[in-house]
Each structure stands twice: as structure tokens, then as C-alpha cells.
Design a protein around this motif. Structure first.
Motif, PDB file in Angstrom:
ATOM      1  N   ASP A   1       0.847  -1.198   0.000  1.00 44.17           N
ATOM      2  CA  ASP A   1       0.000   0.000   0.000  1.00 44.17           C
ATOM      3  C   ASP A   1       0.880   1.246   0.000  1.00 44.17           C
ATOM      4  OD1 ASP A   1      -2.290   1.560   0.022  1.00 44.17           O
ATOM      5  OD2 ASP A   1      -2.647   1.360   2.175  1.00 44.17           O
ATOM      6  N   LEU A   2       1.867   1.257  -0.893  1.00 44.05           N
ATOM      7  CA  LEU A   2       2.830   2.361  -0.877  1.00 44.05           C
ATOM      8  C   LEU A   2       2.340   3.544  -1.696  1.00 44.05           C
ATOM      9  CD1 LEU A   2       6.329   0.663  -0.873  1.00 44.05           C
ATOM     10  CD2 LEU A   2       5.265   2.038   0.922  1.00 44.05           C
ATOM     11  N   GLN A   3       1.219   4.093  -1.268  1.00 38.09           N
ATOM     12  CA  GLN A   3       0.776   5.386  -1.773  1.00 38.09           C
ATOM     13  C   GLN A   3       1.420   6.467  -0.906  1.00 38.09           C
ATOM     14  OE1 GLN A   3      -1.526   7.385   0.114  1.00 38.09           O
ATOM     15  NE2 GLN A   3      -2.566   5.943   1.448  1.00 38.09           N
ATOM     16  N   TYR A   4       1.404   7.700  -1.394  1.00 41.71           N
ATOM     17  CA  TYR A   4       2.197   8.755  -0.751  1.00 41.71           C
ATOM     18  C   TYR A   4       1.817   8.992   0.705  1.00 41.71           C
ATOM     19  CZ  TYR A   4      -1.801  11.853  -1.718  1.00 41.71           C
ATOM     20  OH  TYR A   4      -3.053  12.419  -1.778  1.00 41.71           O
ATOM     21  N   GLY A   5       0.561   8.730   1.067  1.00 42.32           N
ATOM     22  CA  GLY A   5       0.126   8.965   2.444  1.00 42.32           C
ATOM     23  C   GLY A   5       0.725   8.014   3.442  1.00 42.32           C
ATOM     24  N   ASN A   6       1.315   6.917   2.974  1.00 45.57           N
ATOM     25  CA  ASN A   6       1.953   5.946   3.860  1.00 45.57           C
ATOM     26  C   ASN A   6       3.465   6.039   3.826  1.00 45.57           C
ATOM     27  OD1 ASN A   6      -0.464   4.850   4.783  1.00 45.57           O
ATOM     28  ND2 ASN A   6      -0.571   3.352   3.132  1.00 45.57           N
ATOM     29  N   ILE A   7       3.968   7.133   3.268  1.00 42.94           N
ATOM     30  CA  ILE A   7       5.411   7.367   3.200  1.00 42.94           C
ATOM     31  C   ILE A   7       5.713   8.701   3.861  1.00 42.94           C
ATOM     32  CG2 ILE A   7       7.436   7.511   1.712  1.00 42.94           C
ATOM     33  CD1 ILE A   7       5.815   6.096  -0.463  1.00 42.94           C
ATOM     34  N   MET A   8       6.638   8.698   4.811  1.00 41.66           N
ATOM     35  CA  MET A   8       7.034   9.922   5.502  1.00 41.66           C
ATOM     36  C   MET A   8       8.518  10.168   5.288  1.00 41.66           C
ATOM     37  SD  MET A   8       4.878   9.581   9.083  1.00 41.66           S
ATOM     38  CE  MET A   8       4.913  11.364   9.386  1.00 41.66           C
ATOM     39  N   MET A   9       8.919  11.429   5.435  1.00 41.09           N
ATOM     40  CA  MET A   9      10.323  11.771   5.280  1.00 41.09           C
ATOM     41  C   MET A   9      10.777  12.637   6.447  1.00 41.09           C
ATOM     42  SD  MET A   9      12.447  13.390   2.073  1.00 41.09           S
ATOM     43  CE  MET A   9      11.738  15.026   2.129  1.00 41.09           C
ATOM     44  N   ASP A  10      11.854  12.205   7.073  1.00 44.25           N
ATOM     45  CA  ASP A  10      12.521  12.997   8.096  1.00 44.25           C
ATOM     46  C   ASP A  10      13.403  14.008   7.368  1.00 44.25           C
ATOM     47  OD1 ASP A  10      14.415  13.993   9.983  1.00 44.25           O
ATOM     48  OD2 ASP A  10      14.077  12.255  11.266  1.00 44.25           O
ATOM     49  N   GLU A  11      12.989  15.266   7.412  1.00 43.21           N
ATOM     50  CA  GLU A  11      13.702  16.302   6.647  1.00 43.21           C
ATOM     51  C   GLU A  11      15.123  16.504   7.143  1.00 43.21           C
ATOM     52  OE1 GLU A  11      12.520  17.548   4.045  1.00 43.21           O
ATOM     53  OE2 GLU A  11      10.356  17.869   4.146  1.00 43.21           O
ATOM     54  N   GLU A  12      15.339  16.404   8.451  1.00 45.59           N
ATOM     55  CA  GLU A  12      16.675  16.633   8.995  1.00 45.59           C
ATOM     56  C   GLU A  12      17.618  15.488   8.647  1.00 45.59           C
ATOM     57  OE1 GLU A  12      16.529  17.412  13.143  1.00 45.59           O
ATOM     58  OE2 GLU A  12      15.333  19.251  12.950  1.00 45.59           O
ATOM     59  N   GLN A  13      17.149  14.257   8.817  1.00 44.60           N
ATOM     60  CA  GLN A  13      17.988  13.093   8.557  1.00 44.60           C
ATOM     61  C   GLN A  13      17.995  12.693   7.087  1.00 44.60           C
ATOM     62  OE1 GLN A  13      19.869  11.674  10.952  1.00 44.60           O
ATOM     63  NE2 GLN A  13      19.099  13.176  12.432  1.00 44.60           N
ATOM     64  N   ARG A  14      17.032  13.239   6.320  1.00 41.60           N
ATOM     65  CA  ARG A  14      16.864  12.888   4.905  1.00 41.60           C
ATOM     66  C   ARG A  14      16.693  11.380   4.758  1.00 41.60           C
ATOM     67  NH1 ARG A  14      14.900  16.703   2.260  1.00 41.60           N
ATOM     68  NH2 ARG A  14      15.683  15.876   0.259  1.00 41.60           N
ATOM     69  N   THR A  15      15.754  10.860   5.535  1.00 38.58           N
ATOM     70  CA  THR A  15      15.448   9.440   5.490  1.00 38.58           C
ATOM     71  C   THR A  15      13.962   9.249   5.221  1.00 38.58           C
ATOM     72  OG1 THR A  15      15.172   9.406   7.904  1.00 38.58           O
ATOM     73  CG2 THR A  15      17.329   8.747   7.021  1.00 38.58           C
ATOM     74  N   ILE A  16      13.637   8.090   4.656  1.00 36.17           N
ATOM     75  CA  ILE A  16      12.266   7.734   4.330  1.00 36.17           C
ATOM     76  C   ILE A  16      11.764   6.705   5.339  1.00 36.17           C
ATOM     77  CG2 ILE A  16      10.831   6.487   2.649  1.00 36.17           C
ATOM     78  CD1 ILE A  16      11.345   9.308   1.793  1.00 36.17           C
ATOM     79  N   ILE A  17      10.510   6.854   5.731  1.00 31.21           N
ATOM     80  CA  ILE A  17       9.882   5.945   6.688  1.00 31.21           C
ATOM     81  C   ILE A  17       8.556   5.466   6.096  1.00 31.21           C
ATOM     82  CG2 ILE A  17       9.015   5.682   9.054  1.00 31.21           C
ATOM     83  CD1 ILE A  17      10.655   8.348   9.637  1.00 31.21           C
ATOM     84  N   PHE A  18       8.336   4.163   6.110  1.00 32.36           N
ATOM     85  CA  PHE A  18       7.054   3.606   5.704  1.00 32.36           C
ATOM     86  C   PHE A  18       6.191   3.397   6.946  1.00 32.36           C
ATOM     87  CE2 PHE A  18       9.163   1.272   1.875  1.00 32.36           C
ATOM     88  CZ  PHE A  18       9.270   2.481   1.210  1.00 32.36           C
ATOM     89  N   ILE A  19       4.928   3.744   6.871  1.00 30.86           N
ATOM     90  CA  ILE A  19       4.004   3.562   7.983  1.00 30.86           C
ATOM     91  C   ILE A  19       2.778   2.786   7.508  1.00 30.86           C
ATOM     92  CG2 ILE A  19       4.772   5.673   9.156  1.00 30.86           C
ATOM     93  CD1 ILE A  19       2.183   7.021   8.134  1.00 30.86           C
ATOM     94  N   ASP A  20       1.954   2.368   8.463  1.00 32.53           N
ATOM     95  CA  ASP A  20       0.672   1.691   8.215  1.00 32.53           C
ATOM     96  C   ASP A  20       0.872   0.379   7.466  1.00 32.53           C
ATOM     97  OD1 ASP A  20      -0.376   3.852   9.444  1.00 32.53           O
ATOM     98  OD2 ASP A  20      -1.498   4.608   7.730  1.00 32.53           O
ATOM     99  N   TYR A  21       0.863  -0.703   8.227  1.00 33.34           N
ATOM    100  CA  TYR A  21       1.173  -2.017   7.677  1.00 33.34           C
ATOM    101  C   TYR A  21      -0.059  -2.919   7.576  1.00 33.34           C
ATOM    102  CZ  TYR A  21       5.592  -0.168   9.494  1.00 33.34           C
ATOM    103  OH  TYR A  21       6.654   0.651   9.800  1.00 33.34           O
ATOM    104  N   GLU A  22      -1.237  -2.316   7.385  1.00 30.85           N
ATOM    105  CA  GLU A  22      -2.465  -3.116   7.343  1.00 30.85           C
ATOM    106  C   GLU A  22      -2.412  -4.222   6.290  1.00 30.85           C
ATOM    107  OE1 GLU A  22      -4.159   0.843   8.932  1.00 30.85           O
ATOM    108  OE2 GLU A  22      -2.614   0.219   7.533  1.00 30.85           O
ATOM    109  N   PHE A  23      -1.874  -3.910   5.127  1.00 29.99           N
ATOM    110  CA  PHE A  23      -1.885  -4.850   4.022  1.00 29.99           C
ATOM    111  C   PHE A  23      -0.550  -5.579   3.836  1.00 29.99           C
ATOM    112  CE2 PHE A  23      -5.146  -1.677   2.910  1.00 29.99           C
ATOM    113  CZ  PHE A  23      -6.237  -2.521   2.707  1.00 29.99           C
ATOM    114  N   ALA A  24       0.419  -5.313   4.708  1.00 29.23           N
ATOM    115  CA  ALA A  24       1.763  -5.854   4.533  1.00 29.23           C
ATOM    116  C   ALA A  24       1.785  -7.374   4.685  1.00 29.23           C
ATOM    117  CB  ALA A  24       2.722  -5.212   5.532  1.00 29.23           C
ATOM    118  N   CYS A  25       2.497  -8.029   3.789  1.00 24.72           N
ATOM    119  CA  CYS A  25       2.700  -9.480   3.831  1.00 24.72           C
ATOM    120  C   CYS A  25       3.698  -9.828   2.731  1.00 24.72           C
ATOM    121  CB  CYS A  25       1.381 -10.245   3.625  1.00 24.72           C
ATOM    122  SG  CYS A  25       0.610  -9.980   2.006  1.00 24.72           S
TER     123      CYS A  25
END
Length: 364
Positions: A206-230
Motif C-alpha cells: 500500500d505504498l501510496q504517498y500517504g503511507n510514506i514519511m520523510m525525516d527532513e533533517e535526517q533525509r530518510t524515508i519511513i514507511f508507515i501503516d502495515y495493514e496490508f503488509a505481507c
């Protein structure tokens, strides 16, 4: 806090439990909250399956603001995924440094770490720098050794969703959307796509933009919300990400799909080359092209998933979103793209034994 929570979470039977857990979480941080009125509740834009709140309180040491996130589980989602599987995934991710930390459970939800990061927008996905960071993060995510059967789960998920849709939708909707024919299509896609040896990884799905976050200071990407993950073919996760570039769920018409925004061949090649390079090896042009082609084929189960999701959510949800029109557009893309995907590979000859009834869209 108790009064505010009751107002915000109407019908929730566990407000006192939420307050008690928040007090315990505050204590774990070394904070003392004598008066619950010092807790501030800020509703946030969550996904379509949960309600999300930011909870703030002043820290004991210096009076700065402490923030946590409270997630209330939505109802009716059992037709899409098992909540216990999602909770298990979240706990595993939290323990292994993926996504936000789990701070506590209550009966109808959980308390999570509040991430100092921003949720991406639809336009962020087309930013070359951000896109490259997402590609690298996806490769790392797919390489996670998460417990579970390492096989393609998408086919049974589609069958389950289709069965629910035929049960919940009106006879007219079943006919309009050609649902009676889709079991054969799912079987066909599973057979044809399984003939190739596609890498299986732990996929977000479910990697739509709303489930992807970015730490601006660290310049890292974080995936959230694992409802459909498998576990699934990695090509499916890549295809899903590409297909979701067609949507903008925060526009004036969030249900409208813009097919012209589907990434072109060069953009997909660039993304997948970066994705494969994340392992530290330089992929060959052949390896890139093979995965690009596989992802293109897996857009078909993606469009089926989107379409069935729209019909099911139309049947069980009260959200302000034209789910049925969304489903119609996604199914149309499936019927339009299906012959081009098969024609792109001579090994994908459609059999004449009744598996495939028609390549024509049943929608008008």
C-alpha cells in the motif's frame, strides 16, 4: 482529556482505558501528569481505515511539548485484512527499528511514537531525489526477514475480496462490474504470472504517498501503516507504487484517477535501477528490464485490488469519497491494459478453454 476524547471518539467504549494508558506512557517518559486537562487532543488526517489523534502534554523536565500518536482501529476492515496480522506486523517493525515505536496497546487501538517527519504529497513521488530515496527504502523493506510464509498472498486476498464484493454488492453492481467473470481472471493471472520466477519479499502492499514519511533533517524515508503488509512478489509492490502515482487523494476530487500520471518507461527504469542498486551491486540492463516488465504485468492484479477495494469500501464505509466511481476507473484501467500487457510477451497467449471470457470492459 476524558471529556475531549469522548467528544472526538463518539461511541468508543474504551476512553477511560485510553486515558490510563496515556498516563502510563507519560510516566515511562519520566513525566507526571496530575491533571488530565493538560493533555491536548489534536485530530489528524489518518488513513481510510483508522482515526488518528496527536496527543500533547508538557514535559516534566523543561516544559517542552511531548507528542504521541493515538490510533483508533476502524470497523469493517476484516474484509480486507486481519487486524491481528497488522498488529503483529507493527510490533515486529517496532522492535526492529522500522517505522514508529509501539508505546502501548488498548482494546480498540494503540499509542505510537510521534514521528518528527512529514507525510509525502502526490507531487513528492515525482521528485527525483525523493523517488530515489523511496526506491532504496523499498529494497531494504523487501529484504526484511519477517516471519511468515514466503509466498505470493495477493491471489488469495483478491479471491477473498471478490467473494465479499459479490456478497455485499447489489445484483446490479455485480453485473455492471462483471464480478462473476473475475474469478476466472484471477486464476488466469495467477497461472500466467507464476510461470515466471519472481522474487518474493516482505511487501508493504500500500505504498501510496500517504503511507510514506520523510525525516527532513535526517533525509530518510519511513514507511508507515502495515495493514496490508505481507509476503508477495516484489514486482507487485513496485507496480502498486507506480499505479498509485495516478492518484491525488487530497485534491478537490480525490476519487479521480489521472492515468496520464502513470510513470513513463524511463522513470520506471530509473526507479528500478536505483532499487536494485540498493544491495550494493550494479544491476545489468537485462536485470533492470526484466523487473520493469514484471512490474508492468503486476499492474493487473493491482488494478483488480483497487477496484474491489472501492466496491467493498462503498458497501461498508461512510467516508466522504466516491468509492464506486473510483472502482469504476480502476476496473476500466484493468480491462484497457490487460490486452497490451499480454501482447507485450508472446508467451502470454490467452487460452481458448474458457478461462478468459472477454478482453472487453463490461463497463459503459
Amino acid at each position: 482529556m476524558a471529556r475531549q476524547t469522548i467528544e472526538l471518539v463518539k461511541g468508543c467504549e474504551h476512553n477511560e482505558e485510553i486515558v490510563e494508558l496515556l498516563m502510563a506512557v507519560a510516566s515511562d517518559f519520566g513525566d507526571e501528569i496530575d491533571d488530565v486537562s493538560s493533555l491536548v487532543v489534536v485530530p489528524m488526517k489518518g488513513g481510510m481505515t483508522n482515526e488518528v489523534f496527536q496527543i500533547n502534554w508538557p514535559t516534566k523536565s523543561d516544559g517542552h511539548i511531548r507528542r504521541v500518536l493515538v490510533r483508533l482501529y476502524g470497523e469493517g476492515v476484516d474484509i480486507f485484512f486481519k487486524r491481528e496480522d497488522e498488529i503483529h506486523n507493527f510490533e515486529w517493525m517496532s522492535k526492529h527499528g522500522q517505522g514508529p515505536l509501539l508505546l502501548g496497546h488498548f482494546t480498540s487501538g494503540r499509542v505510537e511514537e510521534f514521528l518528527n517527519a512529514r507525510t509525502l504529497s502526490a507531487s513528492d513521488l515525482r521528485d527525483p531525489e525523493i523517488s530515489a530515496m523511496i526506491a532504496t527504502k523499498m529494497r531494504d523493506f523487501h529484504n526484511l526477514h519477517v516471519p511468515g510464509a514466503k509466498k505470493a498472498h495477493i491471489w488469495q486476498r483478491l479471491r477473498n475480496m471478490l467473494n465479499h464484493a459479490k456478497r455485499l454488492c447489489s445484483p446490479k453492481t455485480v453485473i455492471t462490474f462483471g464480478l462473476d467473470n473475475l474469478h476466472a481472471d484471477i486464476n488466469m493471472l495467477e497461472v500466467l504470472l507464476s510461470e515466471e520466477c519472481h522474487e518474493i519479499g516482505f511487501c508493504h502492499n500500500d505504498l501510496q504517498y500517504g503511507n510514506i514519511m520523510m525525516d527532513e533533517e535526517q533525509r530518510t524515508i519511513i514507511f508507515i501503516d502495515y495493514e496490508f503488509a505481507c509476503h508477495n512478489p516484489i514486482a507487485y509492490d513496485l507496480a502498486y507504487h507506480f499505479c498509485d502515482m495516478e492518484g491525488d487523494y487530497h485534491s478537490d476530487q480525490p476519487h479521480i484517477i489521472h492515468t496520464s500520471k502513470y510513470p513513463g518507461l524511463e522513470e520506471r527504469q530509473r526507479f528500478i535501477r536505483i532499487y536494485l542498486s540498493a544491495d550494493g551491486n550494479k544491476p545489468s540492463n537485462t536485470e533492470v528490464e526484466q523487473l520493469v516488465n514484471a512490474a508492468e504485468k503486476y499492474t493487473l492484479p493491482c488494478y483488480l485490488f483497487y477496484g474491489l477495494w472501492g466496491l467493498l469500501w462503498d458497501a461498508v464505509s461512510t467516508i466522504d469519497f466516491d468509492c464506486k466511481e473510483y472502482a469504476k476507473q480502476r476496473f476500466q484501467q484493468y480491462w484497457l491494459k490487460k490486452p497490451t500487457v499480454f501482447d507485450s510477451d508472446p508467451s502470454y497467449i490467452i487460452s481458448q478453454d474458457g478461462i478468459v471470457n472477454s478482453l472487453q470492459a463490461p463497463l459503459t
